[in-house]
Design a protein around this motif. Sequence first.
Motif, PDB file in Angstrom:
ATOM      1  N   ASN A 164      36.721  51.521-110.484  1.00  0.00           N
ATOM      2  CA  ASN A 164      37.481  52.442-109.649  1.00  0.00           C
ATOM      3  C   ASN A 164      38.184  51.677-108.531  1.00  0.00           C
ATOM      4  OD1 ASN A 164      35.432  51.829-107.853  1.00  0.00           O
ATOM      5  ND2 ASN A 164      34.278  53.694-108.300  1.00  0.00           N
ATOM      6  N   GLN A 165      38.826  52.416-107.630  1.00  0.00           N
ATOM      7  CA  GLN A 165      39.626  51.783-106.587  1.00  0.00           C
ATOM      8  C   GLN A 165      38.764  50.963-105.619  1.00  0.00           C
ATOM      9  OE1 GLN A 165      41.989  54.557-104.382  1.00  0.00           O
ATOM     10  NE2 GLN A 165      43.064  52.997-103.203  1.00  0.00           N
ATOM     11  N   ALA A 166      37.617  51.495-105.235  1.00  0.00           N
ATOM     12  CA  ALA A 166      36.744  50.764-104.307  1.00  0.00           C
ATOM     13  C   ALA A 166      36.202  49.487-104.947  1.00  0.00           C
ATOM     14  CB  ALA A 166      35.591  51.663-103.854  1.00  0.00           C
ATOM     15  N   GLU A 167      35.802  49.561-106.219  1.00  0.00           N
ATOM     16  CA  GLU A 167      35.295  48.372-106.900  1.00  0.00           C
ATOM     17  C   GLU A 167      36.394  47.328-107.089  1.00  0.00           C
ATOM     18  OE1 GLU A 167      31.845  50.655-109.537  1.00  0.00           O
ATOM     19  OE2 GLU A 167      33.756  50.089-110.445  1.00  0.00           O
ATOM     20  N   THR A 266      30.147  44.372 -86.061  1.00  0.00           N
ATOM     21  CA  THR A 266      31.216  44.896 -86.904  1.00  0.00           C
ATOM     22  C   THR A 266      31.011  44.420 -88.334  1.00  0.00           C
ATOM     23  OG1 THR A 266      32.623  42.989 -86.350  1.00  0.00           O
ATOM     24  CG2 THR A 266      32.854  44.975 -84.995  1.00  0.00           C
ATOM     25  N   TYR A 267      31.438  45.241 -89.275  1.00  0.00           N
ATOM     26  CA  TYR A 267      31.270  44.949 -90.700  1.00  0.00           C
ATOM     27  C   TYR A 267      32.645  44.746 -91.336  1.00  0.00           C
ATOM     28  CZ  TYR A 267      26.599  46.756 -89.766  1.00  0.00           C
ATOM     29  OH  TYR A 267      25.358  46.960 -89.239  1.00  0.00           O
ATOM     30  N   ASN A 268      32.698  43.815 -92.276  1.00  0.00           N
ATOM     31  CA  ASN A 268      33.954  43.532 -92.955  1.00  0.00           C
ATOM     32  C   ASN A 268      34.146  44.338 -94.230  1.00  0.00           C
ATOM     33  OD1 ASN A 268      31.957  42.298 -94.412  1.00  0.00           O
ATOM     34  ND2 ASN A 268      32.753  40.219 -94.228  1.00  0.00           N
ATOM     35  N   LEU A 269      33.260  45.289 -94.491  1.00  0.00           N
ATOM     36  CA  LEU A 269      33.396  46.184 -95.640  1.00  0.00           C
ATOM     37  C   LEU A 269      33.112  47.609 -95.185  1.00  0.00           C
ATOM     38  CD1 LEU A 269      31.618  44.324 -98.604  1.00  0.00           C
ATOM     39  CD2 LEU A 269      34.062  44.624 -98.260  1.00  0.00           C
ATOM     40  N   THR A 270      33.796  48.545 -95.813  1.00  0.00           N
ATOM     41  CA  THR A 270      33.546  49.948 -95.514  1.00  0.00           C
ATOM     42  C   THR A 270      32.304  50.420 -96.281  1.00  0.00           C
ATOM     43  OG1 THR A 270      35.000  50.670 -97.308  1.00  0.00           O
ATOM     44  CG2 THR A 270      36.003  50.335 -95.141  1.00  0.00           C
ATOM     45  N   LEU A 271      31.869  51.627 -95.954  1.00  0.00           N
ATOM     46  CA  LEU A 271      30.686  52.172 -96.615  1.00  0.00           C
ATOM     47  C   LEU A 271      30.943  52.394 -98.103  1.00  0.00           C
ATOM     48  CD1 LEU A 271      27.812  53.302 -96.373  1.00  0.00           C
ATOM     49  CD2 LEU A 271      28.822  55.515 -95.770  1.00  0.00           C
ATOM     50  N   ILE A 272      32.154  52.812 -98.440  1.00  0.00           N
ATOM     51  CA  ILE A 272      32.496  53.033 -99.860  1.00  0.00           C
ATOM     52  C   ILE A 272      32.478  51.718-100.624  1.00  0.00           C
ATOM     53  CG2 ILE A 272      34.278  53.914-101.414  1.00  0.00           C
ATOM     54  CD1 ILE A 272      35.168  55.772 -99.191  1.00  0.00           C
ATOM     55  N   GLU A 273      32.977  50.642 -99.994  1.00  0.00           N
ATOM     56  CA  GLU A 273      32.979  49.342-100.668  1.00  0.00           C
ATOM     57  C   GLU A 273      31.557  48.796-100.822  1.00  0.00           C
ATOM     58  OE1 GLU A 273      37.381  47.650 -99.301  1.00  0.00           O
ATOM     59  OE2 GLU A 273      35.587  47.169 -98.123  1.00  0.00           O
ATOM     60  N   ARG A 275      28.916  50.664-101.287  1.00  0.00           N
ATOM     61  CA  ARG A 275      28.368  51.412-102.422  1.00  0.00           C
ATOM     62  C   ARG A 275      28.958  50.912-103.737  1.00  0.00           C
ATOM     63  NH1 ARG A 275      28.700  57.561 -99.838  1.00  0.00           N
ATOM     64  NH2 ARG A 275      26.985  57.289 -98.331  1.00  0.00           N
ATOM     65  N   ALA A 276      30.207  50.468-103.708  1.00  0.00           N
ATOM     66  CA  ALA A 276      30.822  49.911-104.913  1.00  0.00           C
ATOM     67  C   ALA A 276      30.122  48.617-105.338  1.00  0.00           C
ATOM     68  CB  ALA A 276      32.308  49.658-104.672  1.00  0.00           C
ATOM     69  N   ILE A 277      29.708  47.807-104.370  1.00  0.00           N
ATOM     70  CA  ILE A 277      28.968  46.591-104.712  1.00  0.00           C
ATOM     71  C   ILE A 277      27.641  46.933-105.376  1.00  0.00           C
ATOM     72  CG2 ILE A 277      27.769  44.613-103.698  1.00  0.00           C
ATOM     73  CD1 ILE A 277      29.944  44.385-101.659  1.00  0.00           C
ATOM     74  N   GLU A 278      26.951  47.937-104.854  1.00  0.00           N
ATOM     75  CA  GLU A 278      25.679  48.343-105.457  1.00  0.00           C
ATOM     76  C   GLU A 278      25.874  48.881-106.867  1.00  0.00           C
ATOM     77  OE1 GLU A 278      22.807  47.709-104.169  1.00  0.00           O
ATOM     78  OE2 GLU A 278      23.683  46.891-102.313  1.00  0.00           O
ATOM     79  N   SER A 279      26.950  49.635-107.079  1.00  0.00           N
ATOM     80  CA  SER A 279      27.207  50.158-108.431  1.00  0.00           C
ATOM     81  C   SER A 279      27.546  49.040-109.412  1.00  0.00           C
ATOM     82  CB  SER A 279      28.339  51.179-108.387  1.00  0.00           C
ATOM     83  OG  SER A 279      29.552  50.563-107.997  1.00  0.00           O
ATOM     84  N   LEU A 280      28.274  48.011-108.946  1.00  0.00           N
ATOM     85  CA  LEU A 280      28.581  46.878-109.819  1.00  0.00           C
ATOM     86  C   LEU A 280      27.322  46.075-110.129  1.00  0.00           C
ATOM     87  CD1 LEU A 280      31.946  45.626-108.255  1.00  0.00           C
ATOM     88  CD2 LEU A 280      31.654  46.696-110.477  1.00  0.00           C
TER      89      LEU A 280
END
Length: 344
Positions: A164-167, A266-273, A275-280
């Motif tokens: 998807n877009q986040a992944e 500060t974080y260099n990734l959003t919460l959606i990204e 979660r995309a790492i965990e799904s991958l």
Amino acid sequence: MKDTTLYRTQMKLKDLLKKQAQLVSDIIFLRNCKKKHLIPKGLVLKNPLATTYNTKFSQQMCTRNSERLRNHLISICYSNRRKIKATIDSILETGEIRADIWRGLRTFHEKLLKGLISNKEKKLHRLRLRMRYSAAASTTSNNINIHSHQQQDRTVNISDYTPNQAESSVLSKGVTFCPTKPMDKIELCSDLEEFFKRLRLKELFHDRHDQDRANTAEGGPLHMSREKQKSNWIPQTGRNPKQDRYIESFRHRAKTTILDKVRKQTYNLTLIERRAIESLKANHNITIKPADKGGAVVIMNTTDNSLMQSIPPNCSRIQQKSTWENSTGSLKHSRYTQENKFWT
């Protein structure tokens, strides 16, 4: 003696006229810059956040302060010119300078002022061209960055899975990208207490450690170098007041400074990204690897990856091609070669 005094007065007046001509040319140049909304190169304030957190507000603040510096410099030049004019008038009121000498000095002043104004006009023209070029270059670079950001795709997908877009956003950052992780406060506090414990033990047994090292160097008993079981015993406070003050100040600083920075992390990734790492990571049907060249990220099926690893590395390209066709079929092989051209 009178001639020497007259010569000194004449040279002083000449220096004052030089300074006056320079100030007049500077005032004309700065006023033209103000009319054309230009800022001289030496008065431009560089944005200290340009390489970290560059924002439009910070850039506007630097531009506004640069304009204030330019206007302040204009007022300083006017003030200095008034002072010099008053000094020249006071010298002329004494009557020491003859009329012919003053006319020669005025002619020298006019020629010098004309040359300085000509140089300032050239400088103003170069400044105008530089500002126009920098504005055009910034607009072009922004368009290029937007275009490259839209079209940049560092992922090569040869698997049956469609991210998807986040992944896709996470994969486009590359396999060497390191996401920031939240600091574990409990682990940090335990490490600090372990460090304080070692400090107290060092202070308590420093004489014994020196004696043990001396015995070991002289060939002393071997039981001194054996490993001992770890103990949770901590020496009591009050033995060394300086060490106690140091530990307390260090603990207080850690609680107030380090933990405060953790809250503002500060974080260099959003919460959606994230979660995309965990799904991958949870998807075992695909394998993500870096490409051999180009810095791209390749997504392939796990079964295809295992088949590629089963091919002996010392085989020729023809043998590898035939092994791949026999293992996966000609249809999958044709799709694989069309998308990546690894075997052609």
